[in-house]
Motif scaffolding. Structure first.
Motif, PDB file in Angstrom:
ATOM      1  N   LEU A 139     107.858  39.905  -5.627  1.00  0.00           N
ATOM      2  CA  LEU A 139     107.296  39.782  -4.281  1.00  0.00           C
ATOM      3  C   LEU A 139     105.778  39.750  -4.338  1.00  0.00           C
ATOM      4  O   LEU A 139     105.154  40.348  -5.208  1.00  0.00           O
ATOM      5  CB  LEU A 139     107.758  40.949  -3.407  1.00  0.00           C
ATOM      6  N   SER A 140     105.198  39.072  -3.375  1.00  0.00           N
ATOM      7  CA  SER A 140     103.745  38.926  -3.304  1.00  0.00           C
ATOM      8  C   SER A 140     103.183  39.744  -2.143  1.00  0.00           C
ATOM      9  O   SER A 140     103.865  40.001  -1.152  1.00  0.00           O
ATOM     10  CB  SER A 140     103.384  37.447  -3.111  1.00  0.00           C
ATOM     11  N   VAL A 141     101.918  40.150  -2.283  1.00  0.00           N
ATOM     12  CA  VAL A 141     101.198  40.793  -1.178  1.00  0.00           C
ATOM     13  C   VAL A 141      99.992  39.936  -0.782  1.00  0.00           C
ATOM     14  O   VAL A 141      99.140  40.365  -0.013  1.00  0.00           O
ATOM     15  CB  VAL A 141     100.743  42.223  -1.551  1.00  0.00           C
ATOM     16  N   GLU A 142      99.949  38.725  -1.322  1.00  0.00           N
ATOM     17  CA  GLU A 142      98.866  37.790  -0.992  1.00  0.00           C
ATOM     18  C   GLU A 142      99.315  36.936   0.187  1.00  0.00           C
ATOM     19  O   GLU A 142      99.946  35.893   0.018  1.00  0.00           O
ATOM     20  CB  GLU A 142      98.548  36.903  -2.203  1.00  0.00           C
ATOM     21  N   HIS A 143      99.012  37.389   1.382  1.00  0.00           N
ATOM     22  CA  HIS A 143      99.466  36.691   2.590  1.00  0.00           C
ATOM     23  C   HIS A 143      98.305  36.521   3.563  1.00  0.00           C
ATOM     24  O   HIS A 143      97.199  37.021   3.319  1.00  0.00           O
ATOM     25  CB  HIS A 143     100.591  37.485   3.260  1.00  0.00           C
ATOM     26  N   SER A 163     112.895  54.589   5.012  1.00  0.00           N
ATOM     27  CA  SER A 163     112.144  53.408   5.439  1.00  0.00           C
ATOM     28  C   SER A 163     112.777  52.185   4.781  1.00  0.00           C
ATOM     29  O   SER A 163     113.234  52.248   3.642  1.00  0.00           O
ATOM     30  CB  SER A 163     110.675  53.527   5.049  1.00  0.00           C
ATOM     31  N   ALA A 164     112.816  51.076   5.526  1.00  0.00           N
ATOM     32  CA  ALA A 164     113.485  49.868   5.050  1.00  0.00           C
ATOM     33  C   ALA A 164     112.505  48.933   4.357  1.00  0.00           C
ATOM     34  O   ALA A 164     111.443  48.615   4.902  1.00  0.00           O
ATOM     35  CB  ALA A 164     114.153  49.146   6.214  1.00  0.00           C
ATOM     36  N   SER A 165     112.844  48.500   3.161  1.00  0.00           N
ATOM     37  CA  SER A 165     112.042  47.514   2.432  1.00  0.00           C
ATOM     38  C   SER A 165     112.450  46.122   2.899  1.00  0.00           C
ATOM     39  O   SER A 165     113.639  45.778   2.896  1.00  0.00           O
ATOM     40  CB  SER A 165     112.267  47.650   0.927  1.00  0.00           C
ATOM     41  N   ILE A 166     111.475  45.327   3.276  1.00  0.00           N
ATOM     42  CA  ILE A 166     111.725  44.022   3.887  1.00  0.00           C
ATOM     43  C   ILE A 166     111.027  42.928   3.088  1.00  0.00           C
ATOM     44  O   ILE A 166     109.883  43.100   2.645  1.00  0.00           O
ATOM     45  CB  ILE A 166     111.199  43.980   5.341  1.00  0.00           C
ATOM     46  N   CYS A 167     111.689  41.814   2.922  1.00  0.00           N
ATOM     47  CA  CYS A 167     111.068  40.628   2.337  1.00  0.00           C
ATOM     48  C   CYS A 167     110.829  39.626   3.454  1.00  0.00           C
ATOM     49  O   CYS A 167     111.769  39.225   4.150  1.00  0.00           O
ATOM     50  CB  CYS A 167     111.971  40.032   1.268  1.00  0.00           C
ATOM     51  N   VAL A 168     109.584  39.241   3.639  1.00  0.00           N
ATOM     52  CA  VAL A 168     109.204  38.290   4.693  1.00  0.00           C
ATOM     53  C   VAL A 168     109.100  36.888   4.095  1.00  0.00           C
ATOM     54  O   VAL A 168     108.455  36.686   3.059  1.00  0.00           O
ATOM     55  CB  VAL A 168     107.859  38.705   5.333  1.00  0.00           C
ATOM     56  N   ASP A 169     109.743  35.942   4.759  1.00  0.00           N
ATOM     57  CA  ASP A 169     109.683  34.527   4.353  1.00  0.00           C
ATOM     58  C   ASP A 169     110.066  34.315   2.887  1.00  0.00           C
ATOM     59  O   ASP A 169     109.501  33.446   2.207  1.00  0.00           O
ATOM     60  CB  ASP A 169     108.287  33.955   4.614  1.00  0.00           C
ATOM     61  N   ASN A 170     111.026  35.125   2.408  1.00  0.00           N
ATOM     62  CA  ASN A 170     111.505  35.009   1.019  1.00  0.00           C
ATOM     63  C   ASN A 170     110.392  35.143  -0.009  1.00  0.00           C
ATOM     64  O   ASN A 170     110.521  34.660  -1.141  1.00  0.00           O
ATOM     65  CB  ASN A 170     112.218  33.662   0.804  1.00  0.00           C
ATOM     66  N   LYS A 171     109.304  35.862   0.357  1.00  0.00           N
ATOM     67  CA  LYS A 171     108.165  35.899  -0.561  1.00  0.00           C
ATOM     68  C   LYS A 171     107.337  37.175  -0.500  1.00  0.00           C
ATOM     69  O   LYS A 171     106.883  37.666  -1.532  1.00  0.00           O
ATOM     70  CB  LYS A 171     107.263  34.699  -0.268  1.00  0.00           C
ATOM     71  N   TYR A 172     107.114  37.733   0.675  1.00  0.00           N
ATOM     72  CA  TYR A 172     106.135  38.805   0.837  1.00  0.00           C
ATOM     73  C   TYR A 172     106.801  40.165   1.057  1.00  0.00           C
ATOM     74  O   TYR A 172     107.831  40.282   1.729  1.00  0.00           O
ATOM     75  CB  TYR A 172     105.205  38.493   2.009  1.00  0.00           C
ATOM     76  N   ASP A 173     106.153  41.210   0.511  1.00  0.00           N
ATOM     77  CA  ASP A 173     106.687  42.562   0.608  1.00  0.00           C
ATOM     78  C   ASP A 173     106.236  43.234   1.896  1.00  0.00           C
ATOM     79  O   ASP A 173     105.062  43.160   2.280  1.00  0.00           O
ATOM     80  CB  ASP A 173     106.219  43.385  -0.596  1.00  0.00           C
ATOM     81  N   ALA A 174     107.175  43.896   2.561  1.00  0.00           N
ATOM     82  CA  ALA A 174     106.879  44.556   3.835  1.00  0.00           C
ATOM     83  C   ALA A 174     107.764  45.791   3.976  1.00  0.00           C
ATOM     84  O   ALA A 174     108.686  46.013   3.184  1.00  0.00           O
ATOM     85  CB  ALA A 174     107.100  43.592   5.000  1.00  0.00           C
ATOM     86  N   ARG A 204     100.764  45.348   1.400  1.00  0.00           N
ATOM     87  CA  ARG A 204     102.062  45.338   2.068  1.00  0.00           C
ATOM     88  C   ARG A 204     101.913  45.218   3.569  1.00  0.00           C
ATOM     89  O   ARG A 204     100.933  45.681   4.152  1.00  0.00           O
ATOM     90  CB  ARG A 204     102.835  46.616   1.743  1.00  0.00           C
ATOM     91  N   ILE A 205     102.942  44.659   4.197  1.00  0.00           N
ATOM     92  CA  ILE A 205     102.938  44.433   5.638  1.00  0.00           C
ATOM     93  C   ILE A 205     103.772  45.514   6.311  1.00  0.00           C
ATOM     94  O   ILE A 205     104.929  45.743   5.939  1.00  0.00           O
ATOM     95  CB  ILE A 205     103.519  43.048   5.971  1.00  0.00           C
ATOM     96  N   GLY A 206     103.205  46.192   7.312  1.00  0.00           N
ATOM     97  CA  GLY A 206     103.944  47.160   8.109  1.00  0.00           C
ATOM     98  C   GLY A 206     104.529  46.476   9.331  1.00  0.00           C
ATOM     99  O   GLY A 206     103.809  45.815  10.082  1.00  0.00           O
ATOM    100  N   LEU A 207     105.847  46.641   9.538  1.00  0.00           N
ATOM    101  CA  LEU A 207     106.544  45.932  10.615  1.00  0.00           C
ATOM    102  C   LEU A 207     107.248  46.887  11.562  1.00  0.00           C
ATOM    103  O   LEU A 207     107.514  48.040  11.220  1.00  0.00           O
ATOM    104  CB  LEU A 207     107.592  44.983  10.023  1.00  0.00           C
ATOM    105  N   THR A 208     107.555  46.374  12.745  1.00  0.00           N
ATOM    106  CA  THR A 208     108.421  47.093  13.674  1.00  0.00           C
ATOM    107  C   THR A 208     109.334  46.092  14.367  1.00  0.00           C
ATOM    108  O   THR A 208     108.912  44.967  14.669  1.00  0.00           O
ATOM    109  CB  THR A 208     107.618  47.878  14.731  1.00  0.00           C
ATOM    110  N   PRO A 209     110.602  46.484  14.599  1.00  0.00           N
ATOM    111  CA  PRO A 209     111.504  45.623  15.371  1.00  0.00           C
ATOM    112  C   PRO A 209     111.418  45.923  16.868  1.00  0.00           C
ATOM    113  O   PRO A 209     112.074  45.266  17.669  1.00  0.00           O
ATOM    114  CB  PRO A 209     112.887  46.001  14.820  1.00  0.00           C
TER     115      PRO A 209
END
Length: 280
Positions: A139-143, A163-174, A204-209
Motif C-alpha cells: 500500500l502507498s501513502v503517496e496520495h 479500528s478498521a484498516s481500509i484500502c482506498v482505490d486499491n492503492k492507498y492505506d487508510a 495514512r488517511i483517516g476516514l469516517t463513514p
C-alpha cells in the motif's frame, strides 16, 4: 523480453487453425506464444501485425496470450472473487481463462467462497501468477487527498483496538477509528462515500463513514422517534444507557444519542426517567 502478468506488444509470426503464434523473442518456434482464437477479443488480426496482449501461463505452464484484459496485472492490488477452495489453497477469478492460486501461506484470514477480498498479484517460485491477502506491504501513502474529500474503500483488516484498516482505490492505506463506526464491519466489505477527516504524519488517511453532524442528528432524531412510536410510546434507553447498547440499536455514539435526546426533549416531544424514555 516477454513480461509475465503484464501487457506486451508482440508481433504475429504465423496463423494456425486454432489461433495465432506471437514472436517469443527467440529463433525457436517452441518459444512462440499462443493467442487462441477465443482470446482475440474479436479483433481482426493478420500475420505481421503487432498486437497488445496480456501474458500468463496456461494449465500446462506454457506462456499464453489474451486480448481480453484481466482485472489486475502483476504488482497490482485488486478486489476479486474467491471461486474455489482446494487442498493446495484457494482460487480467485482474475478474468483470465485460468483462475489463480492463493496459497494457504498467503492467506491472512479465512475467506468465504463467493465473496470478494483485496489481493496483491505476484509471481511465485514456479513462475506462475499467484495472489496474497497480505496487501499492507504494497500500500502507498503517496496520495493527493485533502480533508473533506469523499472516497471509496475496502476493509482489509482490523487493528487490536478494533479500528478498521481500509484500502482506498486499491492503492492507498487508510483507517477508520473504532469510535467512528457503529455498524458491524467485515474484511472484504466495500464502503462507499467515506469522508477524509484526518491526514496522519505518516501519510495514512483517516476516514469516517458518518454523515455531517447535523445530518446525522436529524437521522438519529427520526430513528429515536420511530422506535418509540413503534413501541407504544416507550423505549428502555435513556442518557444513562450503555454505549454498546446504543451502538447496537441506533448505530450511534452515546454522545450523539444524548445530544439527539436533548434536542427532542427541548422540542417537548419526550421525557425520561430511570426506566427509560417516553412520549410526552
Amino acid at each position: 523480453m516477454i513480461k509475465l502478468g503484464e501487457y506486451n506488444t508482440l508481433k504475429v509470426k504465423r496463423k494456425a487453425e486454432f489461433g495465432y503464434f506471437l514472436d517469443g523473442g527467440t529463433d525457436q518456434s517452441s518459444d512462440d506464444v499462443l493467442l487462441h482464437n477465443r482470446l482475440t477479443a474479436k479483433n481482426i488480426i493478420e500475420v505481421g501485425d503487432e498486437v497488445k496482449v496480456f501474458i500468463y501461463k496456461d494449465s500446462e505452464g506454457r506462456l499464453a496470450a489474451t486480448m481480453d484484459y484481466p482485472k489486475a496485472q502483476l504488482g497490482e492490488i485488486a478486489y476479486l472473487k474467491v471461486v474455489a477452495h482446494t487442498k493446495i489453497g484457494s482460487f480467485i477469478d482474475i478474468g483470465l481463462p485460468k483462475d489463480i492460486l492463493v496459497p494457504f501461506k498467503a492467506q491472512k484470514y479465512e475467506m468465504t467462497k463467493g465473496n470478494r477480498y483485496l489481493f496483491y498479484i505476484y509471481e511465485d517460485k514456479s513462475g506462475r501468477l499467484a495472489a496474497t491477502t497480505d496487501i499492507f506491504p504494497y500500500l502507498s501513502v503517496e496520495h493527493s487527498y485533502n480533508i473533506g474529500d469523499t472516497v471509496d474503500g475496502v476493509v482489509y483488516g482490523f487493528q487490536t483496538n478494533k479500528s478498521a484498516s481500509i484500502c482506498v482505490d486499491n492503492k492507498y492505506d487508510a483507517v477508520i477509528l473504532h469510535n467512528e463506526y457503529f455498524t458491524e464491519l467485515n474484511i472484504g466489505d466495500k464502503l462507499e462515500g467515506l469522508k477524509v477527516i484526518k491526514l496522519y504524519e505518516d501519510g495514512r488517511i483517516g476516514l469516517t463513514p458518518r454523515a455531517e453532524r447535523k445530518d446525522e442528528l436529524d437521522v438519529l432524531e427520526r430513528a429515536i422517534m420511530s422506535y418509540i412510536e413503534g413501541n407504544d410510546g416507550f423505549m428502555r434507553f435513556n442518557d444513562k444507557s450503555a454505549p454498546e447498547d446504543i451502538a447496537t440499536v441506533f448505530n450511534s455514539s452515546k454522545k450523539n444519542f444524548k445530544r439527539a435526546l436533548g434536542v427532542l426533549m427541548k422540542k417537548g416531544l419526550l421525557i425520561q426517567n430511570e426506566e427509560g424514555t417516553f412520549l410526552k
